[in-house]
Design a protein around this motif. Sequence first.
Motif, PDB file in Angstrom:
ATOM      1  N   VAL A 170       0.859  -1.193   0.000  1.00 20.20           N
ATOM      2  CA  VAL A 170       0.000   0.000   0.000  1.00 20.20           C
ATOM      3  C   VAL A 170       0.892   1.239   0.000  1.00 20.20           C
ATOM      4  O   VAL A 170       1.783   1.366   0.834  1.00 20.20           O
ATOM      5  CB  VAL A 170      -0.938   0.030   1.226  1.00 20.20           C
ATOM      6  N   THR A 171       0.639   2.142  -0.948  1.00 21.82           N
ATOM      7  CA  THR A 171       1.488   3.325  -1.117  1.00 21.82           C
ATOM      8  C   THR A 171       0.647   4.596  -1.053  1.00 21.82           C
ATOM      9  O   THR A 171      -0.402   4.689  -1.697  1.00 21.82           O
ATOM     10  CB  THR A 171       2.233   3.275  -2.473  1.00 21.82           C
ATOM     11  N   GLU A 172       1.107   5.545  -0.258  1.00 20.32           N
ATOM     12  CA  GLU A 172       0.455   6.864  -0.187  1.00 20.32           C
ATOM     13  C   GLU A 172       1.057   7.748  -1.269  1.00 20.32           C
ATOM     14  O   GLU A 172       2.275   7.761  -1.477  1.00 20.32           O
ATOM     15  CB  GLU A 172       0.687   7.500   1.182  1.00 20.32           C
ATOM     16  N   VAL A 173       0.197   8.497  -1.960  1.00 22.71           N
ATOM     17  CA  VAL A 173       0.647   9.326  -3.082  1.00 22.71           C
ATOM     18  C   VAL A 173       0.049  10.716  -2.970  1.00 22.71           C
ATOM     19  O   VAL A 173      -1.131  10.866  -2.654  1.00 22.71           O
ATOM     20  CB  VAL A 173       0.241   8.705  -4.442  1.00 22.71           C
ATOM     21  N   ARG A 174       0.861  11.725  -3.233  1.00 23.08           N
ATOM     22  CA  ARG A 174       0.354  13.089  -3.340  1.00 23.08           C
ATOM     23  C   ARG A 174       1.073  13.803  -4.483  1.00 23.08           C
ATOM     24  O   ARG A 174       2.153  13.407  -4.917  1.00 23.08           O
ATOM     25  CB  ARG A 174       0.545  13.867  -2.032  1.00 23.08           C
ATOM     26  N   ARG A 175       0.462  14.882  -4.935  1.00 21.13           N
ATOM     27  CA  ARG A 175       1.032  15.695  -6.023  1.00 21.13           C
ATOM     28  C   ARG A 175       1.751  16.876  -5.417  1.00 21.13           C
ATOM     29  O   ARG A 175       1.190  17.617  -4.603  1.00 21.13           O
ATOM     30  CB  ARG A 175      -0.094  16.155  -6.948  1.00 21.13           C
ATOM     31  N   ASN A 176       3.019  17.081  -5.804  1.00 25.04           N
ATOM     32  CA  ASN A 176       3.788  18.173  -5.215  1.00 25.04           C
ATOM     33  C   ASN A 176       3.685  19.445  -6.045  1.00 25.04           C
ATOM     34  O   ASN A 176       2.972  19.495  -7.065  1.00 25.04           O
ATOM     35  CB  ASN A 176       5.243  17.764  -4.969  1.00 25.04           C
ATOM     36  N   SER A 177       4.420  20.485  -5.641  1.00 18.77           N
ATOM     37  CA  SER A 177       4.318  21.791  -6.288  1.00 18.77           C
ATOM     38  C   SER A 177       4.902  21.796  -7.692  1.00 18.77           C
ATOM     39  O   SER A 177       4.672  22.734  -8.459  1.00 18.77           O
ATOM     40  CB  SER A 177       5.043  22.847  -5.430  1.00 18.77           C
ATOM     41  N   ARG A 178       5.662  20.763  -8.059  1.00 22.19           N
ATOM     42  CA  ARG A 178       6.233  20.663  -9.401  1.00 22.19           C
ATOM     43  C   ARG A 178       5.431  19.724 -10.296  1.00 22.19           C
ATOM     44  O   ARG A 178       5.923  19.270 -11.330  1.00 22.19           O
ATOM     45  CB  ARG A 178       7.685  20.195  -9.311  1.00 22.19           C
ATOM     46  N   SER A 179       4.194  19.433  -9.868  1.00 22.04           N
ATOM     47  CA  SER A 179       3.305  18.535 -10.613  1.00 22.04           C
ATOM     48  C   SER A 179       3.924  17.154 -10.790  1.00 22.04           C
ATOM     49  O   SER A 179       3.747  16.507 -11.825  1.00 22.04           O
ATOM     50  CB  SER A 179       2.931  19.149 -11.974  1.00 22.04           C
ATOM     51  N   ARG A 180       4.676  16.708  -9.789  1.00 19.59           N
ATOM     52  CA  ARG A 180       5.192  15.347  -9.747  1.00 19.59           C
ATOM     53  C   ARG A 180       4.498  14.604  -8.616  1.00 19.59           C
ATOM     54  O   ARG A 180       4.036  15.213  -7.651  1.00 19.59           O
ATOM     55  CB  ARG A 180       6.711  15.340  -9.507  1.00 19.59           C
ATOM     56  N   LEU A 181       4.426  13.298  -8.733  1.00 21.62           N
ATOM     57  CA  LEU A 181       3.811  12.487  -7.694  1.00 21.62           C
ATOM     58  C   LEU A 181       4.870  12.024  -6.704  1.00 21.62           C
ATOM     59  O   LEU A 181       5.941  11.542  -7.104  1.00 21.62           O
ATOM     60  CB  LEU A 181       3.112  11.272  -8.305  1.00 21.62           C
ATOM     61  N   VAL A 182       4.575  12.173  -5.422  1.00 23.57           N
ATOM     62  CA  VAL A 182       5.481  11.746  -4.359  1.00 23.57           C
ATOM     63  C   VAL A 182       4.859  10.551  -3.655  1.00 23.57           C
ATOM     64  O   VAL A 182       3.683  10.578  -3.285  1.00 23.57           O
ATOM     65  CB  VAL A 182       5.737  12.889  -3.358  1.00 23.57           C
ATOM     66  N   CYS A 183       5.648   9.489  -3.472  1.00 28.33           N
ATOM     67  CA  CYS A 183       5.171   8.259  -2.833  1.00 28.33           C
ATOM     68  C   CYS A 183       5.852   8.070  -1.484  1.00 28.33           C
ATOM     69  O   CYS A 183       7.041   8.356  -1.334  1.00 28.33           O
ATOM     70  CB  CYS A 183       5.466   7.050  -3.727  1.00 28.33           C
ATOM     71  N   TRP A 184       5.106   7.561  -0.516  1.00 33.06           N
ATOM     72  CA  TRP A 184       5.665   7.215   0.779  1.00 33.06           C
ATOM     73  C   TRP A 184       4.786   6.140   1.420  1.00 33.06           C
ATOM     74  O   TRP A 184       3.736   5.788   0.888  1.00 33.06           O
ATOM     75  CB  TRP A 184       5.770   8.447   1.682  1.00 33.06           C
ATOM     76  N   ALA A 185       5.249   5.605   2.536  1.00 33.97           N
ATOM     77  CA  ALA A 185       4.524   4.518   3.203  1.00 33.97           C
ATOM     78  C   ALA A 185       3.702   5.049   4.360  1.00 33.97           C
ATOM     79  O   ALA A 185       4.042   6.064   4.981  1.00 33.97           O
ATOM     80  CB  ALA A 185       5.511   3.463   3.716  1.00 33.97           C
ATOM     81  N   ASN A 186       2.618   4.348   4.654  1.00 38.80           N
ATOM     82  CA  ASN A 186       1.845   4.625   5.852  1.00 38.80           C
ATOM     83  C   ASN A 186       2.735   4.440   7.074  1.00 38.80           C
ATOM     84  O   ASN A 186       3.572   3.536   7.114  1.00 38.80           O
ATOM     85  CB  ASN A 186       0.646   3.672   5.917  1.00 38.80           C
TER      86      ASN A 186
END
Length: 312
Positions: free
Chosen positions: A181-197
Amino acid sequence: MAITVKTLWNEGAEKLQLSIIAGEQFLDRKLPETTMNRPGLAMTGFFQYFANQRLQIFGLAEFTYMKSLPQAERSKRLVDLFDQQIPGIVITRNRKPSKEMIELAEKHRVPVFRTPMVTMNFVNECTVILEELTAPQERIQGTCLEIMGIGVLLRGDPGIGKSETALALIERGYSLVSDDVTEVRRNSRSRLVCWANEVTRYHMEIRGLGIIHVPSLFGVAAIRRQTELDLVVDLKNPTGNEDRTGVQPETIEIMGVKVPYITLPVRSGRDMANIVEVAALNQKLKELGHDAAKELDDKIISRLTRGRVRNG
């Protein structure tokens, strides 16, 4: 989306050069706003329209003004400030807070940080981090790794071999970001950042073996807190219709961002870790402007064109 002061500390302490000097046990305070406030006007005693939901920044101007006040007046202003239930204080330029400020911070359960950064630089950097932390985010199925600086998300049906492939890549020296399971958000450079719960971070589930703690087995270099997503790899059972050239690149849209996408058929005896590794390195070459499939296609077209000219 409101975050806590602890989230800012966990994600931005290194970049912002933050250190905690008071209230470490109170980091769970909510941080409702991404903008910051310099409480210069409040220190004069004017608290109407005071932005009490923002992180309070004490720079050179605020410290100089406080020192100019008589002791009794300074104490009253500080008490009035902490009575506003502020989420936290950051002191820039490595200024040393007064003993009174530390005591009030502990009494009012307010964390206090210090940074050597110049005030304006800190505000700019912290604003970007806070905006990214409060950006919309999604939770998606897949195992995320960082391979030679390339963020790769492995997807596929349960039991297809995502975690086993990831484990083999970790053994080769690459880093796990999240398992299953991966958490994803969109950063200020319109790139997706992934991290773990936070609950499952640094852990993997291996069928038949159970849960393992990756840094304990492979060292701290085997994990990454987060990575930008560069490639999505779907592991699937073979259908016979797989792309064999890669001339027409595919993408998949996640949170409005198009990410390079490939499908890899899983067969018995096939070294999937090796293929995923090559796919990541090939993606890195593409980002550097070297596309092997396109270059070969161009050579073939050029050769065929010259042949038709000679025959004509």
